[in-house]
Design a protein around this motif. Structure first.
Motif, PDB file in Angstrom:
ATOM      1  N   LEU A 188       0.809  -1.217   0.000  1.00  0.00           N
ATOM      2  CA  LEU A 188       0.000   0.000   0.000  1.00  0.00           C
ATOM      3  C   LEU A 188       0.840   1.264   0.000  1.00  0.00           C
ATOM      4  O   LEU A 188       0.424   2.294  -0.544  1.00  0.00           O
ATOM      5  N   ASP A 189       2.025   1.199   0.602  1.00  0.00           N
ATOM      6  CA  ASP A 189       2.868   2.390   0.638  1.00  0.00           C
ATOM      7  C   ASP A 189       3.172   2.901  -0.767  1.00  0.00           C
ATOM      8  O   ASP A 189       3.151   4.108  -1.024  1.00  0.00           O
ATOM      9  N   GLY A 190       3.453   1.962  -1.681  1.00  0.00           N
ATOM     10  CA  GLY A 190       3.727   2.348  -3.054  1.00  0.00           C
ATOM     11  C   GLY A 190       2.525   2.994  -3.710  1.00  0.00           C
ATOM     12  O   GLY A 190       2.655   3.959  -4.478  1.00  0.00           O
ATOM     13  N   MET A 191       1.338   2.486  -3.407  1.00  0.00           N
ATOM     14  CA  MET A 191       0.116   3.080  -3.947  1.00  0.00           C
ATOM     15  C   MET A 191      -0.104   4.482  -3.372  1.00  0.00           C
ATOM     16  O   MET A 191      -0.468   5.420  -4.096  1.00  0.00           O
ATOM     17  N   TYR A 192       0.090   4.619  -2.069  1.00  0.00           N
ATOM     18  CA  TYR A 192      -0.146   5.897  -1.416  1.00  0.00           C
ATOM     19  C   TYR A 192       0.701   7.019  -2.021  1.00  0.00           C
ATOM     20  O   TYR A 192       0.239   8.145  -2.203  1.00  0.00           O
ATOM     21  N   LYS A 193       1.951   6.720  -2.339  1.00  0.00           N
ATOM     22  CA  LYS A 193       2.869   7.742  -2.849  1.00  0.00           C
ATOM     23  C   LYS A 193       2.489   8.244  -4.239  1.00  0.00           C
ATOM     24  O   LYS A 193       2.785   9.385  -4.590  1.00  0.00           O
ATOM     25  N   LYS A 194       1.817   7.392  -5.025  1.00  0.00           N
ATOM     26  CA  LYS A 194       1.558   7.721  -6.429  1.00  0.00           C
ATOM     27  C   LYS A 194       0.138   8.186  -6.721  1.00  0.00           C
ATOM     28  O   LYS A 194      -0.106   8.795  -7.759  1.00  0.00           O
ATOM     29  N   SER A 195      -0.797   7.915  -5.827  1.00  0.00           N
ATOM     30  CA  SER A 195      -2.218   8.096  -6.154  1.00  0.00           C
ATOM     31  C   SER A 195      -2.725   9.501  -5.878  1.00  0.00           C
ATOM     32  O   SER A 195      -2.524  10.054  -4.792  1.00  0.00           O
ATOM     33  N   ASP A 196      -3.438  10.058  -6.869  1.00  0.00           N
ATOM     34  CA  ASP A 196      -4.140  11.327  -6.683  1.00  0.00           C
ATOM     35  C   ASP A 196      -5.501  11.093  -6.036  1.00  0.00           C
ATOM     36  O   ASP A 196      -6.029  11.967  -5.345  1.00  0.00           O
ATOM     37  N   TYR A 197      -6.066   9.932  -6.300  1.00  0.00           N
ATOM     38  CA  TYR A 197      -7.360   9.516  -5.765  1.00  0.00           C
ATOM     39  C   TYR A 197      -7.207   8.082  -5.266  1.00  0.00           C
ATOM     40  O   TYR A 197      -6.478   7.285  -5.856  1.00  0.00           O
ATOM     41  N   ILE A 198      -7.909   7.765  -4.186  1.00  0.00           N
ATOM     42  CA  ILE A 198      -7.895   6.399  -3.648  1.00  0.00           C
ATOM     43  C   ILE A 198      -9.328   5.980  -3.350  1.00  0.00           C
ATOM     44  O   ILE A 198     -10.075   6.718  -2.710  1.00  0.00           O
ATOM     45  N   THR A 199      -9.708   4.805  -3.832  1.00  0.00           N
ATOM     46  CA  THR A 199     -11.016   4.250  -3.492  1.00  0.00           C
ATOM     47  C   THR A 199     -10.810   2.960  -2.715  1.00  0.00           C
ATOM     48  O   THR A 199     -10.010   2.101  -3.110  1.00  0.00           O
ATOM     49  N   ILE A 200     -11.523   2.848  -1.607  1.00  0.00           N
ATOM     50  CA  ILE A 200     -11.373   1.693  -0.712  1.00  0.00           C
ATOM     51  C   ILE A 200     -12.508   0.728  -0.983  1.00  0.00           C
ATOM     52  O   ILE A 200     -13.684   1.068  -0.815  1.00  0.00           O
ATOM     53  N   ASN A 201     -12.171  -0.480  -1.386  1.00  0.00           N
ATOM     54  CA  ASN A 201     -13.189  -1.492  -1.703  1.00  0.00           C
ATOM     55  C   ASN A 201     -12.886  -2.813  -1.001  1.00  0.00           C
ATOM     56  O   ASN A 201     -13.228  -3.876  -1.498  1.00  0.00           O
ATOM     57  N   ALA A 202     -12.246  -2.725   0.151  1.00  0.00           N
ATOM     58  CA  ALA A 202     -11.838  -3.912   0.893  1.00  0.00           C
ATOM     59  C   ALA A 202     -12.940  -4.348   1.852  1.00  0.00           C
ATOM     60  O   ALA A 202     -13.751  -3.529   2.294  1.00  0.00           O
ATOM     61  N   HIS A 222       0.200  14.779  -0.904  1.00  0.00           N
ATOM     62  CA  HIS A 222      -0.496  15.917  -0.319  1.00  0.00           C
ATOM     63  C   HIS A 222      -1.629  16.334  -1.246  1.00  0.00           C
ATOM     64  O   HIS A 222      -1.436  16.504  -2.451  1.00  0.00           O
ATOM     65  N   GLY A 223      -2.831  16.483  -0.695  1.00  0.00           N
ATOM     66  CA  GLY A 223      -3.975  16.862  -1.503  1.00  0.00           C
ATOM     67  C   GLY A 223      -4.730  15.692  -2.103  1.00  0.00           C
ATOM     68  O   GLY A 223      -5.521  15.874  -3.030  1.00  0.00           O
ATOM     69  N   VAL A 224      -4.517  14.496  -1.578  1.00  0.00           N
ATOM     70  CA  VAL A 224      -5.194  13.302  -2.084  1.00  0.00           C
ATOM     71  C   VAL A 224      -6.701  13.383  -1.829  1.00  0.00           C
ATOM     72  O   VAL A 224      -7.149  14.084  -0.916  1.00  0.00           O
ATOM     73  N   LYS A 225      -7.455  12.692  -2.641  1.00  0.00           N
ATOM     74  CA  LYS A 225      -8.913  12.599  -2.471  1.00  0.00           C
ATOM     75  C   LYS A 225      -9.257  11.137  -2.247  1.00  0.00           C
ATOM     76  O   LYS A 225      -8.778  10.263  -2.982  1.00  0.00           O
ATOM     77  N   ILE A 226     -10.092  10.843  -1.250  1.00  0.00           N
ATOM     78  CA  ILE A 226     -10.346   9.468  -0.814  1.00  0.00           C
ATOM     79  C   ILE A 226     -11.840   9.170  -0.849  1.00  0.00           C
ATOM     80  O   ILE A 226     -12.664   9.998  -0.440  1.00  0.00           O
ATOM     81  N   VAL A 249      -5.443  15.734   3.011  1.00  0.00           N
ATOM     82  CA  VAL A 249      -6.565  15.230   2.213  1.00  0.00           C
ATOM     83  C   VAL A 249      -7.421  16.424   1.822  1.00  0.00           C
ATOM     84  O   VAL A 249      -7.769  17.253   2.673  1.00  0.00           O
ATOM     85  N   VAL A 250      -7.744  16.522   0.543  1.00  0.00           N
ATOM     86  CA  VAL A 250      -8.561  17.634   0.056  1.00  0.00           C
ATOM     87  C   VAL A 250     -10.050  17.329   0.193  1.00  0.00           C
ATOM     88  O   VAL A 250     -10.847  18.199   0.545  1.00  0.00           O
ATOM     89  N   MET A 251     -10.420  16.088  -0.102  1.00  0.00           N
ATOM     90  CA  MET A 251     -11.842  15.716  -0.050  1.00  0.00           C
ATOM     91  C   MET A 251     -11.964  14.251   0.342  1.00  0.00           C
ATOM     92  O   MET A 251     -11.192  13.406  -0.115  1.00  0.00           O
ATOM     93  N   TYR A 252     -12.929  13.967   1.198  1.00  0.00           N
ATOM     94  CA  TYR A 252     -13.232  12.596   1.599  1.00  0.00           C
ATOM     95  C   TYR A 252     -14.705  12.345   1.335  1.00  0.00           C
ATOM     96  O   TYR A 252     -15.575  13.062   1.854  1.00  0.00           O
ATOM     97  N   VAL A 253     -14.990  11.359   0.512  1.00  0.00           N
ATOM     98  CA  VAL A 253     -16.374  10.985   0.218  1.00  0.00           C
ATOM     99  C   VAL A 253     -16.662   9.664   0.921  1.00  0.00           C
ATOM    100  O   VAL A 253     -15.970   8.667   0.712  1.00  0.00           O
TER     101      VAL A 253
END
Length: 390
Positions: A188-202, A222-226, A249-253
């Motif tokens: 997950l660390d590798g994903m966190y560093k590269k992602s502008d947006y993250i969707t959790i489907n676990a 910095h400024g990720v949207k989740i 985090v800029v926006m959390y839905v």
């Protein structure tokens, strides 16, 4: 006549799948053979001795005492993938809403509704406040590549996004998203560093509780949207609110509003609409009905969360013996030798169990069921439940 008790208000044409000559389906039935449930919590429910199975018309089973049911010989089913399309569409909606502040903009327009002819000029002056970036060319991290995650990944690719996929439970033998361009990441660390947006489907488990917490958030861009349309408990709300205050985090839905998240700036709280489509409801009821019918009439198990998958063809009219038992050594030998001691011939047999399961399941097709056989099988140490289907 089988009795099916509806534990929620379930009004779907798919209930017609239950043949009226074989099934009584109602919220009022007593001593049911099966329950169909959506959100009603069953942890404190004392189940009647006749109850054979519970079908959850949805994927989550947090409202059902799964392990207790296994110990009582009650199969529990869910309906994985039945609402995947509906959840996918809400996540896509959330993706756009998190990127451009459409929600706040709409609310602001309502507030100036009394300004009359001044509205167009006010809009032109204010609109920049609600601007946001395009998703095209951005990177989406998808945590969990089950039925929903796979659909989201493919849809995001079609929208021109770069997609990173993380799922530790996918085996190397599985096709990687139909040979798509999803980049598989192994931590997950590798994903966190590269992602502008993250969707959790676990799925929610003890291991995934507060998967998104202060430590995880600190590793993100910095400024990720989740986006969280999976389970409320996957995100630590306090840590998320702190990350929003700092701009990490800029926006959390979230599809799971609560006392902490409702009304917080930077949080779009949707009232649990993930599976709220008529098509999704019908799909879930249809799959749940199929699971109940197959189990009650043939003893076959599909999509159980507490018993192993077990399916063998049935010859109409031939009796079948179904045994739920502890997953321990020598059980098969004890069961088959008991059947043989009654002079019954086993025409076909299936034993299903897997490492880690507390229970296993055995199906035996026999030529006739001698008197006393069921009692003898029930006396075997480790046997939980025996039933016959004629």
């Amino acid at each position: 006549m089988y009795k099916i008790k509806l534990m929620n208000s379930i009004n779907s044409p798919k209930l017609e799948m239950f043949d009226e000559s074989k099934y009584e389906v109602s919220p009022e039935v007593e001593n049911p053979d099966a329950l169909m449930v959506r959100s009603v919590k069953l942890h404190d429910t004392v189940f009647n001795k006749e109850l054979l199975c519970i079908a959850r018309a949805g994927a989550g089973i947090n409202n059902i005492p799964v392990e207790r049911c296994a110990k009582e010989g009650i199969a529990v089913f869910n309906t994985p993938g039945a609402n995947a399309e509906a959840v996918k569409e809400l996540i896509l909606c959330s993706l756009f809403l998190s990127s451009r502040d459409v929600v706040s903009g709409i609310e602001w327009v309502k507030k100036i509704a009394d300004k009359g002819d001044e509205i167009p000029a006010l809009v032109e002056k204010k609109k920049a406040q609600y601007a946001g970036p395009e998703i095209f060319g951005k990177t989406l991290g998808v945590i969990g590549l089950g039925a929903v995650g796979k659909k989201i990944a493919e849809a995001a690719l079609a929208l021109g996004m770069n997609v990173l996929g993380y799922d530790p439970y996918l085996s190397v033998k599985e096709v990687w998203l139909s040979e798509s361009k999803v980049e598989r990441v192994y931590d997950l660390d590798g994903m966190y560093k590269k992602s502008d947006y993250i969707t959790i489907n676990a799925p929610y488990t003890e291991q995934t509780k507060h998967l998104i917490n202060k430590e995880a958030l600190a590793k993100m861009k910095h400024g990720v949207k989740i986006i969280n349309a999976a389970r409320a408990e996957l995100v630590n709300d306090d840590d998320m609110i702190e990350a929003l205050e700092t701009g990490q985090v800029v926006m959390y839905v979230t599809d799971f509003p609560n006392a902490k998240t409702a009304g917080v700036s930077g949080i779009i709280a949707i009232p649990h609409l993930g599976a709220s489509t008529p098509e999704s409801g019908d799909n879930c009821v249809s799959m749940a009905a199929q699971e109940i019918i197959e189990y009650l009439e043939n003893g076959n198990i599909l999509n159980s969360v507490n018993l192993p998958t077990a399916v063998i063809p049935r010859i109409a009219g031939d009796p079948r013996v179904c045994v739920i038992h502890e997953n321990i050594p020598d059980m098969i030998a004890k069961i088959t030798s008991t059947v043989s001691s009654f002079g019954a011939n086993i025409e076909n047999m299936l034993n299903a169990g897997s490492k880690g399961n507390i229970v296993a399941y055995t199906i035996l097709d026999v030529l006739g069921i001698p008197d006393g056989l069921v009692d003898a099988l029930e006396k075997i140490e480790g046997v939980i439940r025996v039933r016959t289907i004629k």
